[in-house]
Design a protein around this motif. Structure first.
Motif, PDB file in Angstrom:
ATOM      1  N   UNK B   4      -2.987 -11.537  -9.408  1.00  0.00           N
ATOM      2  CA  UNK B   4      -4.332 -11.851  -8.098  1.00  0.00           C
ATOM      3  C   UNK B   4      -5.310 -11.017  -7.011  1.00  0.00           C
ATOM      4  N   UNK B   5      -4.347 -10.361  -6.618  1.00  0.00           N
ATOM      5  CA  UNK B   5      -4.982  -8.461  -6.147  1.00  0.00           C
ATOM      6  C   UNK B   5      -6.181  -8.639  -7.002  1.00  0.00           C
ATOM      7  N   UNK B   6      -5.307  -8.263  -8.363  1.00  0.00           N
ATOM      8  CA  UNK B   6      -6.575  -7.555  -9.420  1.00  0.00           C
ATOM      9  C   UNK B   6      -7.872  -8.323  -9.488  1.00  0.00           C
ATOM     10  N   UNK B   7      -7.263  -9.309  -9.628  1.00  0.00           N
ATOM     11  CA  UNK B   7      -8.442 -10.872  -9.996  1.00  0.00           C
ATOM     12  C   UNK B   7      -9.630 -10.443  -8.919  1.00  0.00           C
ATOM     13  N   UNK B   8      -9.329 -10.678  -7.856  1.00  0.00           N
ATOM     14  CA  UNK B   8     -10.033 -11.222  -6.779  1.00  0.00           C
ATOM     15  C   UNK B   8     -10.596  -9.669  -6.481  1.00  0.00           C
ATOM     16  N   UNK B   9     -10.025  -8.273  -6.738  1.00  0.00           N
ATOM     17  CA  UNK B   9     -10.465  -7.353  -7.191  1.00  0.00           C
ATOM     18  C   UNK B   9     -11.879  -6.831  -7.935  1.00  0.00           C
ATOM     19  N   UNK B  10     -11.839  -7.294  -9.023  1.00  0.00           N
ATOM     20  CA  UNK B  10     -12.499  -7.254  -9.889  1.00  0.00           C
ATOM     21  C   UNK B  10     -13.062  -8.451  -9.401  1.00  0.00           C
ATOM     22  N   UNK B  11     -13.271  -9.554  -8.806  1.00  0.00           N
ATOM     23  CA  UNK B  11     -14.438  -9.925  -8.698  1.00  0.00           C
ATOM     24  C   UNK B  11     -15.298  -9.830  -8.066  1.00  0.00           C
ATOM     25  N   UNK B  12     -14.581  -9.201  -6.933  1.00  0.00           N
ATOM     26  CA  UNK B  12     -15.441  -9.050  -5.485  1.00  0.00           C
ATOM     27  C   UNK B  12     -16.425  -7.860  -6.271  1.00  0.00           C
ATOM     28  N   UNK B  13     -15.932  -7.154  -6.943  1.00  0.00           N
ATOM     29  CA  UNK B  13     -16.538  -5.695  -7.394  1.00  0.00           C
ATOM     30  C   UNK B  13     -17.475  -6.244  -8.228  1.00  0.00           C
ATOM     31  N   UNK B  14     -17.108  -7.205  -9.120  1.00  0.00           N
ATOM     32  CA  UNK B  14     -18.229  -7.916 -10.027  1.00  0.00           C
ATOM     33  C   UNK B  14     -19.442  -7.878  -9.442  1.00  0.00           C
ATOM     34  N   UNK B  15     -19.324  -8.858  -7.802  1.00  0.00           N
ATOM     35  CA  UNK B  15     -20.376  -9.274  -7.695  1.00  0.00           C
ATOM     36  C   UNK B  15     -21.134  -8.424  -6.545  1.00  0.00           C
ATOM     37  N   UNK B  26     -12.937  -1.047 -13.816  1.00  0.00           N
ATOM     38  CA  UNK B  26     -12.100  -1.402 -13.698  1.00  0.00           C
ATOM     39  C   UNK B  26     -11.607  -2.054 -14.493  1.00  0.00           C
ATOM     40  N   UNK B  27     -12.824  -3.240 -14.860  1.00  0.00           N
ATOM     41  CA  UNK B  27     -12.286  -4.224 -15.080  1.00  0.00           C
ATOM     42  C   UNK B  27     -11.662  -4.362 -17.353  1.00  0.00           C
ATOM     43  N   UNK B  28     -12.383  -2.518 -17.849  1.00  0.00           N
ATOM     44  CA  UNK B  28     -12.222  -2.817 -18.847  1.00  0.00           C
ATOM     45  C   UNK B  28     -10.592  -3.188 -19.908  1.00  0.00           C
ATOM     46  N   UNK B  29     -10.357  -3.927 -20.491  1.00  0.00           N
ATOM     47  CA  UNK B  29      -9.054  -4.878 -21.229  1.00  0.00           C
ATOM     48  C   UNK B  29      -8.550  -4.764 -20.055  1.00  0.00           C
ATOM     49  N   UNK B  30      -8.868  -5.395 -19.234  1.00  0.00           N
ATOM     50  CA  UNK B  30      -8.645  -5.831 -17.824  1.00  0.00           C
ATOM     51  C   UNK B  30      -7.389  -7.185 -18.478  1.00  0.00           C
ATOM     52  N   UNK B  49     -15.219 -17.129 -17.430  1.00  0.00           N
ATOM     53  CA  UNK B  49     -15.207 -15.256 -17.751  1.00  0.00           C
ATOM     54  C   UNK B  49     -14.561 -14.135 -18.741  1.00  0.00           C
ATOM     55  N   UNK B  50     -14.978 -13.307 -18.856  1.00  0.00           N
ATOM     56  CA  UNK B  50     -14.091 -12.963 -20.428  1.00  0.00           C
ATOM     57  C   UNK B  50     -12.405 -13.052 -20.747  1.00  0.00           C
ATOM     58  N   UNK B  51     -11.544 -13.695 -19.598  1.00  0.00           N
ATOM     59  CA  UNK B  51     -10.368 -13.593 -19.150  1.00  0.00           C
ATOM     60  C   UNK B  51     -10.018 -15.070 -20.151  1.00  0.00           C
ATOM     61  N   UNK B  52     -10.649 -15.732 -20.221  1.00  0.00           N
ATOM     62  CA  UNK B  52     -10.970 -17.680 -20.182  1.00  0.00           C
ATOM     63  C   UNK B  52     -10.614 -17.442 -21.662  1.00  0.00           C
ATOM     64  N   UNK B  53     -12.507 -16.369 -22.250  1.00  0.00           N
ATOM     65  CA  UNK B  53     -12.834 -16.131 -23.681  1.00  0.00           C
ATOM     66  C   UNK B  53     -11.305 -15.467 -24.071  1.00  0.00           C
ATOM     67  N   UNK B  54     -10.921 -14.459 -23.862  1.00  0.00           N
ATOM     68  CA  UNK B  54      -9.551 -14.074 -24.530  1.00  0.00           C
ATOM     69  C   UNK B  54      -9.101 -14.323 -24.796  1.00  0.00           C
ATOM     70  N   UNK B 365     -15.341 -11.284 -15.549  1.00  0.00           N
ATOM     71  CA  UNK B 365     -14.131 -10.954 -15.531  1.00  0.00           C
ATOM     72  C   UNK B 365     -13.157 -12.533 -15.737  1.00  0.00           C
ATOM     73  N   UNK B 366     -13.341 -12.818 -14.466  1.00  0.00           N
ATOM     74  CA  UNK B 366     -12.739 -13.841 -14.303  1.00  0.00           C
ATOM     75  C   UNK B 366     -13.608 -15.687 -13.912  1.00  0.00           C
ATOM     76  N   UNK B 367     -13.566 -16.141 -12.468  1.00  0.00           N
ATOM     77  CA  UNK B 367     -14.358 -16.682 -11.228  1.00  0.00           C
ATOM     78  C   UNK B 367     -14.219 -16.279 -10.479  1.00  0.00           C
ATOM     79  N   UNK B 368     -15.166 -16.877 -10.074  1.00  0.00           N
ATOM     80  CA  UNK B 368     -15.926 -16.078  -8.408  1.00  0.00           C
ATOM     81  C   UNK B 368     -14.505 -17.074  -7.559  1.00  0.00           C
ATOM     82  N   UNK B 369     -14.245 -18.159  -8.537  1.00  0.00           N
ATOM     83  CA  UNK B 369     -13.795 -19.059  -7.445  1.00  0.00           C
ATOM     84  C   UNK B 369     -13.069 -20.178  -8.437  1.00  0.00           C
TER      85      UNK B 369
END
Lengths: 373, 373
Positions: B4-15, B26-30, B49-54, B365-369
């Protein structure tokens, strides 16, 4: 928890042999009372019994107010498809069975069998399935892979294509690993539409094999203590069985798969929708020994137990022998047999006991076992 | 919880604006890493996002191995319907949105809009819906009634019939009140099939109104603190919009509803499936002020925010004006506008900023929410 206590009492009483003779007064208006007093969802609302039917007939069906939905069949005809109206049928079921893996199947196989079997109760040939996954955060991807491989293998055996899907994830503690909702679309061959409306007095009531195995299998894995014996679920797609029947016995009246609520519930639905009575002979009901042993131990009645590979088929009396031969020619129908007949009596289900007496069987209140499918 | 931490970081950074210029390393091959290391379902797997598509492209799609499924479109054509092949399309979505009631809609309305809008992205006319309820023990029947009335009202407005359904109940703590899975069947008019395969360089990219309102509405009710303003979800069925377009602009190439993952995700899917580039102008993206205010406060990007009443439509350049007029003649399209065009560039999404610079936008990467729909 009040409703659970009531629920259990209700089921136990309903199932204990000495209480089968008359309806248990404790259950009278049970559901309506709850609607009024508690006004909340009970486990019983998810069963194949009276609580579930009240929820649908008193709450959902009146709101949706659609003739096909109101028929409360396992599958509905889709209106307005040019050239095919009304030959395309649709059905859906959600699967929440626990445990996810059980002898003879898993939630993935079940999610294909259950929806395929609902489709074919109309005589339709399965054309396509959709699947919606609701996954709980932290669920094992390895387990997910096992489950979807099982879905694919089962779908291929029908055969039917899994053509579209969706995945949602909920937080830990908001689900239970995986819930699957499959929807199915099937095509009715020209002139084929199995329905209780076709039932006539004198018709024979057939079933393709022993009853209660799915529910017994789930019980046997949930309560390992209860008996050493392992029962295997009958979880099987029945598309080939129905195709064979509709091709060889065009006079076939209707078919129903006795899942939640068992053979009793669907026969009661059939007497209510046809307006005729149905009488079955208890000693003609095929029940495997491990299942009857388990029923002895737990005081359960196979007549109410869930099946996932069974089909009750109603045919004109003069087609009985022919239809049995056809059913027995299919692996899923090897042990097909006649269990009763449609009568001119008032619309109720009567069971002739081996002791020469007979009893009226009423709809079970809830489900004998929650999350059976 | 690490993921979840990664998830949030990922999203925040992305946004966060300063990071939009380049992809966040950070998100490469996450996702692949998680598949290997954690091998469990993450909230991100439920995003657009990418996680769902993978999850779909690497796990589910290879197993189900069906050409229609592998197209990863919002709706799939059903094979083998006599006389109609392949003119019957099917789609499904599960709905787990929280809260169940939000400004502009509820989980019931959403479960009809979302599935209808997936159907019509192909150009199909909605024919029928099925619904599967997974109810949590103890859920209010009054709330259930409100939700199904909302479903009925929305279905009638399309119009589309709710013809079949199923109800399951799970124990307290194994669900979250109510989850709904709707499946839809639609009919493609003769000669109509919208698909990214039709896209050509020079085509115009249109949208029927302002973006981000659904996700902003959910945020505004979840975090009341964040702003005084209430945003209303755009949750609306778009069948009439698409019918009008396909009738008046037969040359229309394709349509997509930008739900989870927002306009960015579906445009990236379109560049990948078409093999062409798409360039959009940031200052042409319609965003309501409350939504842009909220994005300012939370550092979010409307381009990634979920919509439930929006349709991205791609038409030949010379049809742009005509198609805009047609779209604006429908209530759901009053604020339709051009946001960009298809290019001969390599298949990637380029956004021209108001400052004259341009950036390549990558899949979130994931969903914002989580649990936005």
């Amino acid at each position: 928890m009040k409703e659970d206590k009531t629920h259990d009492d209700g089921s136990r009483t309903r199932q204990s042999p000495e209480n089968k003779v008359h309806e248990n007064p404790v259950q009278k208006n049970y559901v309506l009372e709850d609607f009024v007093k508690e006004n909340k969802v009970l486990m019983a609302h998810g069963g194949g019994g009276r609580a579930a039917r009240s929820l649908i007939q008193e709450l959902i069906s009146p709101v949706f107010d659609n003739p096909e939905l109101s028929r409360l069949e396992d599958a509905a005809r889709i209106p307005g498809i040019p050239g095919n109206n009304p030959r395309v049928v649709m059905t859906t079921d959600s699967y929440v069975v626990t445990p996810r893996f059980f002898p003879g199947g898993d939630i993935g196989k079940l999610s294909v069998c259950g929806t395929v079997n609902d489709l074919v109760t109309t005589g339709a040939r399965p054309a396509a399935l959709s699947v919606g996954f609701i996954l709980e955060e932290g669920f094992s991807l390895k387990e997910l892979e096992k489950i979807i491989k099982s879905m694919k293998q089962t779908a291929d055996s029908v055969p039917v294509a899994l053509i579209t899907g969706d995945t949602k994830v909920v937080e830990r503690g908001r689900g239970d690993g995986i819930y699957i909702t499959t929807a199915g679309v099937g095509i009715l061959p020209e002139g084929v539409f199995l329905s209780p409306d076709n039932i006539e007095p004198g018709d024979a009531v057939l079933i393709n094999g022993p009853i209660g195995n799915h529910e017994a299998a789930i019980i046997s894995v949930r309560d390992k203590f209860s008996l050493g014996v392992e029962v295997v679920s009958d979880c099987t797609p029945l598309a080939r069985l129905i195709t064979k029947i509709t091709e060889a016995v065009p006079e076939v009246r209707c078919a129903r798969d006795p899942t939640r609520g068992g053979v009793a519930s669907i026969l009661i639905e059939l007497v209510e929708s046809s307006g005729y009575g149905i009488t079955i002979d208890e000693d003609k009901l095929p029940v495997d020994e491990p299942v009857s042993n388990l029923c002895e131990v737990l005081g359960m009645d196979p007549l109410y137990m869930a099946n996932e590979g069974k089909m009750v088929v109603i045919v004109p009396e003069n087609q009985t022998k022919h239809c049995l031969e056809v059913m027995r020619s299919v692996p899923a129908g090897k042990r097909s047999t006649v269990i009763g007949s449609v009568t001119k009596d008032k619309p109720r289900l009567v069971v002739n006991t081996p002791y020469g007496s007979s009893r009226v069987v009423t709809m079970p209140k809830g489900e004998q076992l929650p999350r059976i499918c």
